[in-house]
Every structure is written in structure tokens, then in C-alpha cells.
Enzyme design. Structure first.
Site, PDB file in Angstrom:
ATOM      1  N   ASP A 314      23.165  11.427  16.948  1.00  0.00           N
ATOM      2  CA  ASP A 314      21.788  12.144  16.349  1.00  0.00           C
ATOM      3  C   ASP A 314      20.894  10.816  16.122  1.00  0.00           C
ATOM      4  O   ASP A 314      21.337   9.561  15.072  1.00  0.00           O
ATOM      5  CB  ASP A 314      22.157  12.842  15.500  1.00  0.00           C
ATOM      6  N   GLU A 367      21.603   9.872  21.463  1.00  0.00           N
ATOM      7  CA  GLU A 367      19.904  10.975  21.496  1.00  0.00           C
ATOM      8  C   GLU A 367      18.783  10.012  21.352  1.00  0.00           C
ATOM      9  O   GLU A 367      18.490   9.381  20.214  1.00  0.00           O
ATOM     10  CB  GLU A 367      19.935  11.545  20.272  1.00  0.00           C
TER      11      GLU A 367
END
Length: 632
Positions: A314, A367
């Protein structure tokens, strides 16, 4: 008998590795471990707290009194406190009470390496020793092929707390999810499930992205064995498991990692590098060896102990840039005078090398939302070393295009075609994630223009375009049946909608797109290579039609795609093809009545010798309104 017996699981070699930041199995040493010492059952504790004056284990077993069970500091300047406490074991709750040498600070902390935690809002750690016998041997022996870059990756992103709930809006258990979720994902044909963070977190509105229990599956849904069962059942049904992993920041909760031993132990001491203004959270000190070892050990833990097949990392962009979400004067350039976080980049490379070095049959997925180059390029070639990267630009441009009324689309066709200018600069995964259906963005179907029929026709075309565009695919739960409301983490998906034809039609389309994607190698064998894609015509702006070819290893398997992005059918539409003769076969038509479409046939003619689009041969086809037709 003393309250704490001197004992250690660390060898001198362990300590050397830890200090140098190269110990990647710290979970076998630090934390709480039920063991037997000199014939006595008990638990060994070890915690890193180098600024501490003393460290005590507190819990119900000693009335939460400090100094009853003081740990012993090691003599090797590692900063590790340890000891064996007799007659306490699995199920006991505990924390560490730390008296610091730093201005007398006193903290009470959950165990950073705890395998299980109390159900929030309670914050104590739980002594645990998950005893589980895995039954996924077949998957584990063959998953290298299932997780390969030339294999189909169709991912269903799931938030466990809101996928489905009980009659009283209660959470389903891991065991219940192992039945309901697994059977649903298998029926839908997805190859992988991606779980939004399942590591323990205190605050539900964070969706799991503010972690406090890095080594513990959240207790919201049951015990750690339950989560192992869920992963096991997915594997037994030929479904891979991707875990969201958050090494970018952590919350300031009093029981968490922040100011752990009265010093900035895990977070960077410089607030300009150690605090995230967007998320009001702390940022790891990537230049500290022991912190790097903690994070990499955590990544390997989920691959080792929970058989995860991939880690989706993330907020990578926030790690890469010193000026991320900061104004001028709020950040300091690196030694070269630019904005790259060199320590974070070094950590990311080491993380990826450690993951692939220990588990060559898994993937890491970034990401990462900027134009940073080489994210999915191997480390030895100068890249960051991820296996894939989310294609955020494609997602943004595509949704911007599809929200436009069809009459205006001819002026914006470049929004769809532009992605092909950079599609092979990285190994891209195409994401329609949870971030696209919250905070006023509306659901996917309600971002589409027109009346109800057109909204759903647009949505079906959008998904068809996604599955035939080069790259892997990801759909957030609810999108696959056209949920109309924005996602709400506090309640179940709107499963009642599937009784209506338009919604069940989208669901049927996703099933068939998954089946098509998995059945036709041209759609995945070269999904990250320019050899796997060829335009037929991207310039028919006036009709808002796109035509292209997807290619695999065998030219006989080439797939042809035609997109009509207006409500006007395109009849007798001529498409150039390299084939010489024969009758093309329709594979999928998103306007089929089974999907909620009008049922218009594609009427593909036999291949003729009339030259078109630079090819010696061509076919005529009817492209129904707002549809995608796939043929071979």
C-alpha cells in the site's frame, strides 16, 4: 522459583543478523512463545526496547502490576529484553510496561510480534500458538505456474467486514467466510482474492490501513486458525490469496509502535520524515537496520505462516518521495538535492529481494500512483523489484471517459487509447478498487451516463474493455453485480440487487469474462509484453469505435476485439484481419440478453479478401450499442 527465569531463543548469530538488519525471521524469536523450560510449561517473551530502563510483562496473571515479571536485558547492546515466565500459556492477555531512560517516560505497549490480539476496542496482546494442519499441498506445489506473470490474474478485492454480514449486521467468522466467500469466488471464476488488511487494527473507519498488530489476523472474525482455514479453502479451490500490506505508516495509538520505549524507535525521529500529514500517522524509519528487519520479517511471516501468494504493498508513492503531501519548507532534500527517499527505496529493493529470494513462486504488487520508473523492473536491473504495479493512470483516464455522455466521446477517444503508449513500461494490474467507490465518487454503475439501460450497458462495456486490455485485472467487491450505492464498510454489500435482471446480467458477464480470460491464452500469455497487443484501428473517433488484437504464444489463438462506445449500433462495420479465410467465432457479446442487453447479434461475416486497415483481408461485423464483441 523466580518470577522470570533467564532464558533465550537468540544465538549470537541471530543478534548479529538483527543488528545488521538482515534477520528476516524475527517472528521465530521476538514476541511471546509458549515453550517448556526444564520441564516447566510457560511462555518466553522477547521485546526490542533499547532505550528502556526496565521492561515488565503485565497481565491478568499478575494484576497488571509492573515489576512482578521484569524481563532481563541482554548483555550484547541489542536492546532486547527477554525471559521465561512459568505457568502462563495460550490465551493469557498481556502488555509490556516500559520505563524509559528518556526523561522517565513510561509506556504500556501491545507486543509488536503478538500472533493474536484482543478484539478492539480492547488493546492487549494474547499469547497464542496456532496449531493448524494445512491441506493445500497441491496448490503450494503448483502455485508457481498459477502466480506467474504469463498466467491469468483476475483479482476480487474484498473487505472482510462488509462483503456479507449476518442477520443482525454482525461480522461473519473466518469459518463462515471459508464457506460462503470461497464458493462465491469460485462460482464467479476469479483466479485470486485480495484481502484489504487483515492484520489487527484498532479503528474500523481506517479499513485496516492503520495497523497495530502486524503479526496477528484481526480478531474481529475469529482466531488465527480461522484465517488459516479461509486461506486453505481458497487454495483447495484453486484460488490464490493476495494480502494488502502496509509498511508505509502506522497509527499513534498509545498501545501501538509509536514512541515505543520512550524514544522514536520505529518511526523516523525527524517529524518531516516521520509523520504523515494526510493520514495523521507515523512513518517508519527505513534507515534503521532493526526496523527494516521488523518489516521484512513481517512480510515473510504472512508468506510463510499463512501461505499468502502475493503481497500488495500500500501507498508506495508516499514512501518514495520526501515531499509527498508536503508544502515547500516541510521537507528536506536528500544528499543529492532531490525529493527521493533513498532509505525507503533501498528498503523496498531489499524487501523485494528477500521475498523473491525466499518465495520465488509469489508476487509483490505496488500501489504506486506516480510516473516513477522501474517499479516492476528487477532490482539487479536498477528497478524497485516488484512483480506488478497498479495502473492508476489507466483507471483514472478510463473512468473519466466512461462518465462522459456518448455524444461527446468522439472528442475524447484519446483518453482510452493513451494508455497503450505506456502500457508495457511496467507490469501493470488494472484496478477498479475500493478507492473508486467511496467519498462521493459514487458506485461504478452510477458513474455511467444515460438511463438505466445505458448505465448498465456502459458498465458491461467498461468491464469488457478492462478484461481485454493488456495487464492483470482487479475488481472491488460489489462492482461485479453493479452495486448502486457507494461502498459502506459498516454494512453488507447489497446482495438483494442480484434478483434484478440488470444486476444479475452484469454478474453473468463477469463470470463469462473470467472464463474467457482464463480459457484464451492470447489474453494473458503476453499481457505485459508489446508483442501481446496490436491495434486494428484506434482512429475512428467519429463512430467512437475501437478495434484491436490480443496475441499469445500461438498466432492461431489470436483474439479480436471491437468496442462500440455509443448507443448507436454499427452495422456492416468492416474490420481488417490478417487471416486469409474462414468463419470467425464469436466468443462474447456484452449486448447478449443474458447480460441484460438488447440481444443484437454481431453477425460476423466470413473473412474476405477485401483489404482494410492495412490488412489484405477483412470481415464485416455488427457492433451492438454500447458493447464489446470478442471473436476469434
Amino acid at each position: 522459583m523466580p518470577n522470570v527465569i533467564v532464558h533465550s531463543l537468540f544465538s549470537d548469530f541471530d543478534i548479529d543478523l538483527f543488528k545488521s538488519g538482515k534477520h528476516f525471521k524475527l517472528y521465530e524469536k521476538l514476541g511471546s512463545h509458549p515453550i517448556v523450560v526444564n520441564g516447566i510449561n510457560g511462555t518466553y517473551f522477547a521485546v526490542w526496547a533499547p532505550t528502556a530502563r526496565s521492561v515488565s510483562v503485565i497481565g491478568n496473571f499478575n494484576g497488571w502490576e509492573a515489576h512482578e515479571h521484569e524481563l532481563n536485558v541482554r548483555w550484547d547492546s541489542s536492546g532486547i529484553w527477554e525471559g521465561f515466565i512459568p505457568n502462563i500459556g495460550v490465551g493469557e492477555i498481556y502488555k509490556y510496561k516500559i520505563f524509559s531512560n528518556n526523561h522517565g517516560a513510561v509506556t504500556e505497549k501491545a507486543d509488536p510480534f503478538a500472533r493474536y490480539c484482543e478484539h478492539p476496542p480492547k488493546t492487549a496482546s494474547v499469547i497464542w500458538d496456532a496449531d493448524y494442519k494445512w491441506k493445500d499441498k497441491k496448490w503450494m506445489e503448483t502455485r508457481a505456474a498459477k502466480n506467474a506473470l504469463d498466467a491469468p490474474f483476475s483479482v476480487y478485492e474484498v473487505h472482510l467486514g462488509s462483503w456479507k454480514r449476518g442477520k443482525e449486521n454482525n461480522f461473519l467468522t473466518y469459518e463462515a467466510l471459508a464457506k460462503d466467500l470461497v464458493s462465491y469466488v469460485k462460482e464467479m471464476g476469479f483466479t485470486h482474492v485480495e484481502f484489504m488488511p487483515i492484520m489487527e487494527y484498532p479503528y474500523d473507519p481506517s479499513w485496516g490501513y492503520q495497523l497495530t498488530g502486524y503479526f496477528a489476523p484481526t480478531s474481529r472474525f475469529g482466531e488465527p486458525e480461522g484465517f488459516k482455514l479461509l486461506v486453505d479453502k481458497l487454495h483447495q479451490n484453486d484460488i490464490g490469496v493476495i494480502l494488502d500490506w502496509v509498511p508505509s505508516h502506522f497509527p499513534e495509538d498509545a498501545h501501538g509502535l509509536g514512541f515505543f520505549d520512550g524514544s522514536h524507535l520505529y518511526e523516523h525521529p525527524d517529524r518531516r520524515r516521520g509523520y504523515h500529514p494526510d493520514w495523521k500517522s507515523l512513518i517508519f524509519n527505513y534507515g534503521r537496520n532493526e526496523v527494516r528487519a521488523f518489516l521484512i520479517s513481517n512480510a515473510l511471516f504472512w508468506l510463510d505462516n499463512y501461505h499468502a501468494d502475493a503481497l500488495r504493498v500500500d501507498a508506495v508513492a508516499s514512501m518514495l518521495y520526501l515531499d509527498y503531501s508536503r508544502e515547500e519548507g516541510e521537507w528536506e532534500p536528500n544528499m543529492y538535492g532531490n525529493n527521493e527517499n533513498l532509505e525507503a527505496m533501498s528498503f523496498i529493493r531489499e524487501f523485494n529481494e528477500a521475498v523473491y529470494g525466499n518465495f520465488p513462486d509469489v508476487q509483490t504488487i505496488a500501489e504506486e500512483s506516480t510516473a516513477f520508473t522501474g517499479v516492476s523492473k528487477p532490482v539487479h536491473l536498477g528497478g524497485l523489484g516488484f512483480g506488478m504495479k497498479w495502473m492508476m493512470g489507466w483507471m483514472h483516464d478510463t473512468l473519466e471517459y466512461f462518465k462522459k455522455e456518448p455524444v461527446y466521446r468522439k472528442h475524447h477517444q484519446n483518453d482510452l487509447t493513451f494508455s497503450m503508449t505506456y502500457a508495457f513500461t511496467e507490469n501493470f494490474m488494472l484496478p477498479f478498487s475500493h478507492d473508486e467507490v467511496v467519498y462521493g465518487k459514487q458506485s461504478l454503475v452510477y458513474r455511467m451516463p444515460g438511463d438505466e439501460w445505458q448505465r448498465f450497458a456502459n458498465l458491461r462495456t467498461l468491464f469488457g474493455y478492462m478484461f481485454t486490455h493488456p495487464g492483470a485485472n482487479l475488481i472491488f467487491m460489489g462492482g461485479e453485480f453493479g452495486q448502486t450505492s457507494e461502498w459502506n464498510f459498516q454494512q453488507s454489500l447489497e446482495w438483494h440487487l442480484t434478483q434484478y435482471d440488470f444486476h444479475s446480467g452484469v454478474q453473468e458477464l463477469i463470470k463469462d469474462l473470467n472464463q474467457t480470460y482464463r480459457s484464451y491464452p492470447a489474453l494473458y500469455e503476453k499481457q505485459f509484453s508489446p508483442e501481446g497487443f496490436q491495434w486494428i484501428d484506434y482512429g475512428d473517433h467519429e463512430n467512437s469505435v475501437l478495434t484491436y488484437i490480443r496475441k499469445g504464444n500461438n498466432p492461431k489463438n489470436d483474439i479480436y476485439i471491437a468496442l462500440n462506445l455509443t448507443p448507436a449500433p454499427r452495422e456492416n462495420y468492416r474490420i481488417g484481419v490478417p487471416k486469409k479465410s474462414g468463419q470467425p467465432k464469436e466468443i462474447l457479446n456484452s449486448d447478449s440478453k443474458k447480460y441484460g442487453g438488447s440481444g443484437m447479434s454481431s453477425n460476423i461475416s466470413k473473412i474476405g479478401k477485401k483489404a482494410w486497415h492495412g490488412y489484405a483481408n477483412s470481415v464485416e461485423i455488427t457492433i451492438p450499442p454500447l458493447s464489446i464483441v470478442i471473436f476469434q
